[in-house]
Design a protein around this motif. Structure first.
Motif, mmCIF file in Angstrom:
data_model
loop_
_atom_site.group_PDB
_atom_site.id
_atom_site.type_symbol
_atom_site.label_atom_id
_atom_site.label_comp_id
_atom_site.label_asym_id
_atom_site.label_seq_id
_atom_site.Cartn_x
_atom_site.Cartn_y
_atom_site.Cartn_z
ATOM 1 N N SER A 37 18.312 24.823 44.007
ATOM 2 C CA SER A 37 18.808 23.975 42.941
ATOM 3 C C SER A 37 19.597 24.808 41.941
ATOM 4 C CB SER A 37 17.632 23.277 42.233
ATOM 5 O OG SER A 37 16.905 22.482 43.137
ATOM 6 N N GLY A 38 20.351 24.132 41.081
ATOM 7 C CA GLY A 38 21.082 24.823 40.029
ATOM 8 C C GLY A 38 22.548 24.452 39.995
ATOM 9 N N LEU A 39 23.136 24.576 38.815
ATOM 10 C CA LEU A 39 24.555 24.312 38.634
ATOM 11 C C LEU A 39 25.378 25.489 39.146
ATOM 12 C CD1 LEU A 39 24.459 22.851 35.011
ATOM 13 C CD2 LEU A 39 24.710 21.555 37.137
ATOM 14 N N THR A 40 26.559 25.212 39.652
ATOM 15 C CA THR A 40 27.462 26.268 40.111
ATOM 16 C C THR A 40 28.766 26.194 39.326
ATOM 17 O OG1 THR A 40 28.694 25.048 41.816
ATOM 18 C CG2 THR A 40 26.535 25.934 42.436
ATOM 19 N N ASP A 41 29.548 27.269 39.395
ATOM 20 C CA ASP A 41 30.897 27.227 38.866
ATOM 21 C C ASP A 41 31.800 26.475 39.840
ATOM 22 O OD1 ASP A 41 30.407 28.687 36.501
ATOM 23 O OD2 ASP A 41 30.458 30.565 37.627
ATOM 24 N N THR A 42 32.992 26.122 39.391
ATOM 25 C CA THR A 42 33.905 25.375 40.259
ATOM 26 C C THR A 42 34.564 26.314 41.261
ATOM 27 O OG1 THR A 42 35.837 25.639 38.843
ATOM 28 C CG2 THR A 42 34.379 23.803 38.359
ATOM 29 N N PRO A 43 34.650 25.944 42.527
ATOM 30 C CA PRO A 43 35.316 26.789 43.526
ATOM 31 C C PRO A 43 36.828 26.821 43.290
ATOM 32 C CG PRO A 43 33.881 25.145 44.546
ATOM 33 C CD PRO A 43 34.062 24.745 43.125
ATOM 34 N N ILE A 44 37.408 28.012 43.434
ATOM 35 C CA ILE A 44 38.837 28.229 43.216
ATOM 36 C C ILE A 44 39.479 28.718 44.508
ATOM 37 C CG2 ILE A 44 40.561 29.568 41.935
ATOM 38 C CD1 ILE A 44 39.070 27.581 40.180
ATOM 39 N N LEU A 45 40.645 28.185 44.852
ATOM 40 C CA LEU A 45 41.431 28.646 45.986
ATOM 41 C C LEU A 45 42.789 29.112 45.476
ATOM 42 C CD1 LEU A 45 40.595 25.811 48.553
ATOM 43 C CD2 LEU A 45 39.713 28.145 48.579
ATOM 44 N N ASP A 46 43.128 30.367 45.756
ATOM 45 C CA ASP A 46 44.400 30.964 45.336
ATOM 46 C C ASP A 46 45.224 31.340 46.556
ATOM 47 O OD1 ASP A 46 44.064 30.884 42.580
ATOM 48 O OD2 ASP A 46 43.104 32.846 42.489
ATOM 49 N N ALA A 47 46.544 31.269 46.429
ATOM 50 C CA ALA A 47 47.445 31.728 47.482
ATOM 51 C C ALA A 47 48.268 32.897 46.968
ATOM 52 C CB ALA A 47 48.369 30.602 47.935
ATOM 53 N N TYR A 48 48.409 33.946 47.815
ATOM 54 C CA TYR A 48 49.120 35.165 47.439
ATOM 55 C C TYR A 48 50.022 35.629 48.581
ATOM 56 C CZ TYR A 48 45.481 35.680 43.848
ATOM 57 O OH TYR A 48 44.627 35.483 42.791
ATOM 58 N N GLU A 49 51.164 36.192 48.200
ATOM 59 C CA GLU A 49 51.920 37.030 49.118
ATOM 60 C C GLU A 49 51.213 38.381 49.228
ATOM 61 O OE1 GLU A 49 54.497 36.126 50.829
ATOM 62 O OE2 GLU A 49 55.530 34.508 49.758
ATOM 63 N N PHE A 50 51.562 39.160 50.243
ATOM 64 C CA PHE A 50 50.923 40.452 50.414
ATOM 65 C C PHE A 50 51.295 41.440 49.301
ATOM 66 C CE2 PHE A 50 49.082 41.082 54.878
ATOM 67 C CZ PHE A 50 48.646 39.767 54.938
ATOM 68 N N ASP A 51 52.348 41.159 48.552
ATOM 69 C CA ASP A 51 52.692 42.029 47.424
ATOM 70 C C ASP A 51 51.982 41.609 46.139
ATOM 71 O OD1 ASP A 51 54.033 39.740 46.629
ATOM 72 O OD2 ASP A 51 56.022 40.653 46.640
ATOM 73 N N GLY A 52 51.123 40.624 46.216
ATOM 74 C CA GLY A 52 50.367 40.168 45.065
ATOM 75 C C GLY A 52 50.991 39.001 44.325
ATOM 76 N N THR A 53 52.173 38.546 44.741
ATOM 77 C CA THR A 53 52.785 37.379 44.104
ATOM 78 C C THR A 53 51.859 36.173 44.236
ATOM 79 O OG1 THR A 53 55.016 38.188 44.579
ATOM 80 C CG2 THR A 53 54.773 35.831 44.091
ATOM 81 N N HIS A 54 51.517 35.578 43.101
ATOM 82 C CA HIS A 54 50.608 34.434 43.091
ATOM 83 C C HIS A 54 51.409 33.153 43.274
ATOM 84 C CE1 HIS A 54 47.813 31.461 41.025
ATOM 85 N NE2 HIS A 54 47.054 31.990 41.979
ATOM 86 N N LEU A 55 51.059 32.372 44.299
ATOM 87 C CA LEU A 55 51.824 31.178 44.642
ATOM 88 C C LEU A 55 51.265 29.924 43.988
ATOM 89 C CD1 LEU A 55 52.359 31.927 48.447
ATOM 90 C CD2 LEU A 55 53.903 32.429 46.537
ATOM 91 N N TRP A 56 49.966 29.755 44.001
ATOM 92 C CA TRP A 56 49.351 28.578 43.400
ATOM 93 C C TRP A 56 47.842 28.748 43.299
ATOM 94 C CZ3 TRP A 56 46.079 27.194 47.214
ATOM 95 C CH2 TRP A 56 46.499 27.242 48.544
ATOM 96 N N ARG A 57 47.229 27.865 42.523
ATOM 97 C CA ARG A 57 45.768 27.840 42.375
ATOM 98 C C ARG A 57 45.285 26.402 42.468
ATOM 99 N NH1 ARG A 57 43.038 31.377 37.890
ATOM 100 N NH2 ARG A 57 43.153 32.811 39.664
ATOM 101 N N ILE A 58 44.279 26.179 43.298
ATOM 102 C CA ILE A 58 43.611 24.884 43.412
ATOM 103 C C ILE A 58 42.197 25.040 42.857
ATOM 104 C CG2 ILE A 58 42.673 23.178 45.029
ATOM 105 C CD1 ILE A 58 45.044 23.862 46.887
ATOM 106 N N ASP A 59 41.849 24.200 41.882
ATOM 107 C CA ASP A 59 40.508 24.191 41.300
ATOM 108 C C ASP A 59 39.799 22.950 41.833
ATOM 109 O OD1 ASP A 59 38.231 23.952 39.723
ATOM 110 O OD2 ASP A 59 39.219 24.699 37.909
ATOM 111 N N LEU A 60 38.773 23.166 42.654
ATOM 112 C CA LEU A 60 38.117 22.032 43.308
ATOM 113 C C LEU A 60 37.224 21.241 42.365
ATOM 114 C CD1 LEU A 60 37.316 23.562 46.809
ATOM 115 C CD2 LEU A 60 39.170 22.034 46.162
ATOM 116 N N GLY A 61 36.941 21.765 41.170
ATOM 117 C CA GLY A 61 36.264 20.969 40.151
ATOM 118 C C GLY A 61 34.751 20.978 40.247
ATOM 119 N N LYS A 62 34.123 20.407 39.233
ATOM 120 C CA LYS A 62 32.665 20.465 39.111
ATOM 121 C C LYS A 62 31.943 19.585 40.114
ATOM 122 C CE LYS A 62 33.105 17.124 35.364
ATOM 123 N NZ LYS A 62 33.461 17.149 33.954
#
Length: 623
Positions: free
Chosen positions: A162-187
């Protein structure tokens, strides 16, 4: 996407038919260059699955102040790697290759700079209190290079807690570290190994991958748009409830996201729903049931070529009792259900349970077990056929580890090795702790440790003195592919990797790669990744053939958790094998590696010591 014929294992499976063509990724040469042991540079690149056998290569060094210089005197016709002597190494040099087909040199590949520290540092956008978790790769933008989709997790809980969790996050990156987008799946999506399964794959064959996962009210796509009702909080917030922190009410969704932008393309109801919450128990695991939300919320996912041509998304629910698999097709911008497999609910003492109930484990695999060109889903102790019907159930029940490949090349077809949990239920006395079975028929070929709880097991060719893969897990030490004891077993039993220059597999943990010394019966360290990053797990973020030749790479967190580190082998090999990502079973193993308990990928053919022709075995036949 490039269209490739389905892999035909004519030399291994004695098949003569040529099946329909599968759509597979159109990859570039994936050139990589790293410092070599003893000086110089090691350069590797891909041999593609549809390259002609006669293909050769020229390797060039690119300097900023001079024209490119060819490094090889004669075209490279063997393994797709090259050791650049220290005397030819130039400061700030890069490398590229040109393929030679019918004596004509093609266009240069994308160039590669040398990884000065022996690994590639990939910066990530960190979140306070979070850590880099499971990762997947796919070509999100259609340029022939892979991008990374990384899950970042904070507070997480297993289904049994049991217990509350943080929201799961999905990030997309190029191999050089360029951040493409972030999806926050929510509570309203709980974070944990059994909850947050995500598939990254080109599901419609347009050359660009999509992302698919379970969503809920308040999930936010990569453009900031909210799915469902952002005001809703469906979590159980009563701290005195055994369901505290769980999400046992409210809508459940399945969403397809655009790989380039993270934009939600379509959202549908998740099938099946969770009800009845106490309808998911059975004879698997500890043969129990619950009404607080443990068994109803154990999820799996995979991608399979169910028609032998196009990929389908398969979303799954249930492990210990009722099990439901739903196949979806993403075509022309729309989701449609292909089929639903439902083992059905039953009540204690489960005497009326389906033979396909309670047969799930903590991993999933996809393989063409009956050699008809279409994939089946191996769900631990059972196999579901490509048409959505049960192919066979072994009755072995629940376990934590499963490996599917041509583990014993002296037998026709594929084999499945599993270990089983035996936790004191009345069913355990009939269940072996480990077993090898025929993947096509489900026939148990050998087993051991009746009634013993075996938590881990591995299958990999680590000893050249015995044909096929060695097997270990539970009492009895190391065994041959036929179950015969041969001595002590390695301590590492979670992951395997092809790393050095031979055809044997090495062993992998989150902190090092080891080689099994079969004479001394001990592991010897080849590579250390330093102290563990904030992931803190037993396994890397991802291990796969991502770049270079056919050997595998490893992605692990940096010690401070602020970046990912990509490691590749600096060791030359003489073996010429097409990229493993163009073997259908291996590629789908990478797509599902993030699911629940991460497991190493396996090829659809035996890749190991004594194989007659690595290139012929790995290469798809032409029509």
């Amino acid at each position: 996407m490039r269209t490739l014929p389905a892999l035909i294992l004519s030399t291994l499976l004695l098949l003569d038919a040529v099946f329909a063509q599968r759509t597979m990724e159109a990859l570039n040469r994936g050139v990589v260059a790293v410092p070599a042991e003893g000086g110089g540079h090691f350069v590797g690149w891909r041999l593609l699955g549809d390259d002609p056998e006669s293909i050769e290569f020229n390797l060039y060094q690119q300097r900023s102040d001079q024209p490119p210089a060819r490094l090889n005197n004669e075209p490279i016709s063997g393994a797709t790697n090259f050791l650049v002597p220290a005397g030819l190494v130039a400061v700030q040099a890069g490398y590229f290759v040109r393929a030679i087909i019918d004596k004509k040199e093609g266009r240069p590949s994308p160039p590669a700079k040398v990884w000065k520290d022996g690994f590639l540092e990939i910066p990530i956008k960190t979140i306070e209190g979070y850590r880099p978790g499971d990762a997947s790769v796919a070509d999100l933008d259609g340029d022939g290079d892979y991008e990374i989709v990384l899950q970042q997790g904070g507070r997480a809980h297993d289904n049994s807690h049991s217990g509350l969790t943080d929201t799961p996050i999905l990030d997309a990156y190029e191999f050089d570290g360029t951040h493409l987008w972030r999806i926050d799946l929510g509570k309203n999506i709980r974070d944990g190994e059994h909850y947050t399964q995500f598939m990254v794959y080109d599901l419609d064959g347009d050359g660009r991958a999509e992302l698919a996962c379970k969503t809920a009210d308040g999930s936010k796509d990569g453009t900031g748009k909210v799915i469902g009702d952002a005001r809703k909080d469906w979590r159980t917030l009563d701290e005195n409830s055994k369901s505290f922190g769980r999400v046992l009410d409210g809508p459940e969704f399945l969403t397809i996201f655009d790989g380039r932008t993270g934009r939600a393309l379509q959202t549908v109801d998740y099938v099946p729903d969770r009800y009845p919450i106490d309808g998911w128990g059975g004879i698997g695991g500890n043969a129990g049931n619950d009404s607080y939300g443990n068994r109803c919320d154990r999820f799996f996912a995979c991608v399979a070529y169910l028609d032998g041509v196009n990929p389908s998304l398969v979303m799954c629910r249930g492990v210990y009792g009722r099990t439901v698999l739903v196949a979806w097709d993403w075509r022309d911008g729309a989701l449609s259900k292909r089929w639903v497999f439902d083992s059905g609910s039953s009540k204690p003492p489960y005497t009326d349970a389906s033979p396909y109930s309670g047969m799930g484990g903590h991993s999933i695999s996809i393989a063409d077990v009956d050699a008809d060109g279409r994939d089946e889903i191996v769900y631990q102790a059972m196999v579901i056929d490509d048409g959505g019907k049960g192919l066979h159930s072994s009755g072995l029940r629940h376990g934590d580890a499963m490996h599917v490949s041509d583990l014993d090349p002296q037998r026709p077809g594929l084999e499945i090795f599993t270990v089983q949990e035996n936790e004191g239920s009345r069913h355990d006395r009939r269940t072996p702790g480990a077993a090898m079975r025929d993947a096509k028929t489900g026939e148990i070929l050998w087993s051991h440790s009746l009634g013993v709880d075996v938590s881990m097991g591995l299958a990999a060719d680590i000893d050249p003195r015995h044909p096929g893969c060695e097997i270990w897990g539970g009492p009895g030490g190391l065994r041959t592919a036929k179950g015969e004891g041969i001595g002590a077993a390695p301590r590492t039993s979670g992951f395997a990797i092809w790393w050095d220059g031979d055809l044997l597999r090495e062993l992998l943990s989150s902190s090092r790669i080891t080689k099994w010394n079969w004479e001394k019966e001990m592991e010897e360290t080849l590579v250390s990744f330093g102290r563990r990053g904030r992931r803190g797990g037993r396994y890397p973020n991802l291990s796969a053939d991502l770049i270079g030749d056919w050997r595998e790479e490893v992605i692990v967190p940096s010690p401070d958790g602020r970046s990912l580190r990509l490691y590749t082998t600096p060791i030359p090999t003489k073996h010429r094998i097409p990229t493993l990502m163009h073997d259908p079973q291996y590629r789908l193993s990478i797509a599902r590696q993030n699911v629940v308990y991460n497991k190493p990928p396996h090829t659809s053919f035996f890749l190991g010591n004594g194989m007659e022709s690595p290139q012929a075995a790995a290469k798809p036949n032409a029509e």
